[in-house]
Design an enzyme around this catalytic site. Structure first.
Site, mmCIF file in Angstrom:
data_model
loop_
_atom_site.group_PDB
_atom_site.id
_atom_site.type_symbol
_atom_site.label_atom_id
_atom_site.label_comp_id
_atom_site.label_asym_id
_atom_site.label_seq_id
_atom_site.Cartn_x
_atom_site.Cartn_y
_atom_site.Cartn_z
ATOM 1 N N HIS A 260 13.823 29.229 47.040
ATOM 2 C CA HIS A 260 14.543 28.704 45.882
ATOM 3 C C HIS A 260 15.273 29.837 45.165
ATOM 4 O O HIS A 260 16.448 29.706 44.796
ATOM 5 C CB HIS A 260 13.577 28.021 44.908
ATOM 6 C CG HIS A 260 13.308 26.584 45.206
ATOM 7 N ND1 HIS A 260 12.569 26.193 46.291
ATOM 8 C CD2 HIS A 260 13.686 25.438 44.560
ATOM 9 C CE1 HIS A 260 12.482 24.868 46.302
ATOM 10 N NE2 HIS A 260 13.166 24.393 45.275
ATOM 11 N N HIS B 76 5.153 29.606 43.244
ATOM 12 C CA HIS B 76 5.366 30.986 43.672
ATOM 13 C C HIS B 76 4.812 31.960 42.648
ATOM 14 O O HIS B 76 4.742 31.645 41.451
ATOM 15 C CB HIS B 76 6.857 31.280 43.872
ATOM 16 C CG HIS B 76 7.431 30.686 45.126
ATOM 17 N ND1 HIS B 76 7.186 31.195 46.372
ATOM 18 C CD2 HIS B 76 8.241 29.618 45.299
ATOM 19 C CE1 HIS B 76 7.826 30.470 47.267
ATOM 20 N NE2 HIS B 76 8.468 29.508 46.642
#
Length: 418
Positions: free
Chosen positions: A179, A226
């Site tokens: 991302h 993350h």
């Protein structure tokens, strides 16, 4: 140095960021989620606690199988989830809804829905050149990021203490954040490429690029998917790829449009990379997602080559960079119409080609199209997804704009004013 890396990679840092933004785990949870929260009322609490402890011990000891803790733990805990029954509610509490909607919406900028709408919208409403450049850089950056994930095999932040708002990609590994890579690549590729095509305040564009990429990066911490290290590495890797490749963007554009070998290379190389994607000992969505990305890139590349051969590229006309006209009600209405009709064509293409190609390849290998596990086999998943998204790329780059011309939604004689 290692202390800083360990700190940036710690789930406690992610959890602290979530708490700071008003995302609080429920202290007395009465159920178990796929991410490891314990059901206080279930009959298998002891088993779940043991699973979580074993997972933590493996990660501390650096055992080789701990590399696969993302997937294995998810599968084991989901077995216990099924025994518990319906979840009474989410395992977290939102204290700040502004941050919640801001970061959850920002996270969608890295999802398929965004790519299938934003990138074509640039093609239909601004300049196909910019869309082509974005797709090229995006495909390269995402492929490198996905492969790095499955080579490094570093786990995502553990939950608890982290609250996870997404589950689809929880079986994937964490390093680097694709991302963050995609957001950095798209934002700054658009910034660098647009200055060649249209006139705008570069400083304002730079601010927008920094803000958008930062929001996406922070959203990966907020959603618990993350660590800070994953996000930082993702952004830096993407920046490095762009810096190294930037001097050759123009050369690649020329070869992509004018080389007689361009369509062959555009189809064969991505398909080869998909079939030779790193193998894992469990199923992960990374191979399928990578196939989707490379399929879109292949279809668009062939489509742009065909447009060049047909002599109708739909690119901006006039001395470059051009001055964009004021946004009138008519121009806005035409833009919305092109967007809705174009997305409709892409969705129809996706559903039709996916339905047909999946059944063809399942028939070839003698399995049912409703067999989820069989459809995940490489010899079926790779070709049917590649065919589906290559078709989407072709429709986007060749057919949709011609439909706009026939419908009177595109003025070929005055590209800037419509």
């Amino acid at each position: 140095m290692w202390g800083v890396i360990a700190y940036l990679n710690s789930p406690e840092l992610v959890a602290a960021f979530q708490r700071c933004c008003g995302l609080i785990p429920r202290e007395a949870s009465s159920y178990v989620t796929q991410n490891g929260l314990v059901n206080a009322n279930g009959s298998d609490v002891d088993g779940l606690v043991k699973i979580h402890r074993r997972k933590a011990q493996q990660m501390r000891n650096g055992m080789s199988r701990a590399q696969d803790s993302n997937f294995n733990y998810k599968c084991i805990s989901s077995q216990y989830d099924n025994k518990v029954g319906e979840h009474p509610g989410p395992h977290y509490e939102v204290k700040n809804w502004l941050f919640y909607f801001l970061f959850v919406s920002s996270a969608t900028l890295g999802h398929e829905v965004f790519y299938i709408t934003f990138l074509p919208c640039i093609h239909w409403n601004l300049d196909p050149f910019l869309c082509r450049r974005l797709v090229n850089v995006w495909a390269v950056v995402m492929y490198i990021g996905q492969v790095m994930k499955d080579i490094l095999k570093l786990p995502r932040p553990s939950a608890p203490p982290v609250v996870k708002l997404e589950t689809r990609v929880d079986a994937e590994y964490g390093m680097p954040s694709t991302h963050a890579m995609a957001a950095t690549a798209i934002s700054f590729t658009l910034l660098l490429s647009a200055q060649e095509r249209v006139k705008f305040y570069f400083e304002l564009g730079l601010i927008v690029a920094v803000v958008l990429s930062t929001l996406v990066c922070l959203s990966r911490l907020y959603t618990g998917m993350h660590s800070a290290l994953d996000v930082i590495c993702g952004a830096l890797i993407s920046a490095f790829i762009m810096a190294v490749s930037y001097p050759y963007w123009g050369t690649f554009d020329f070869l992509q449009l004018h080389s007689p070998f361009s369509p062959v290379v555009a189809l064969v190389v991505p398909l080869f990379l998909c079939y030779n994607y790193p193998e894992l000992d469990h199923y992960s969505t990374t191979r399928g997602d990578t196939t989707i990305i490379l399929g879109v890139g292949a279809g668009c590349s062939v489509g742009y080559w065909v447009n060049e051969r047909l002599g109708l590229t739909f690119d901006l006309s006039g001395p470059l960079p051009v001055t964009l006209p004021p946004l009138t009600h008519v121009a806005f209405g035409l833009g919305v119409a092109r967007f809705l009709i174009g997305v409709g064509f892409l969705v129809l293409t996706r559903q039709t080609v996916r339905w047909a190609s999946l059944r063809v390849f399942c028939w070839v290998y003698g399995v049912s199209a409703s067999d989820v596990q069989a459809c995940r086999r490489k010899e079926i998943e790779v070709p049917y997804k590649f065919c589906t998204y290559t078709a989407i790329g072709l429709v986007n780059s060749i057919i949709v704009n011609r439909v706009f011309v026939m419908m009177g939604l595109w003025d070929l004689g005055n590209r800037i004013s419509v």
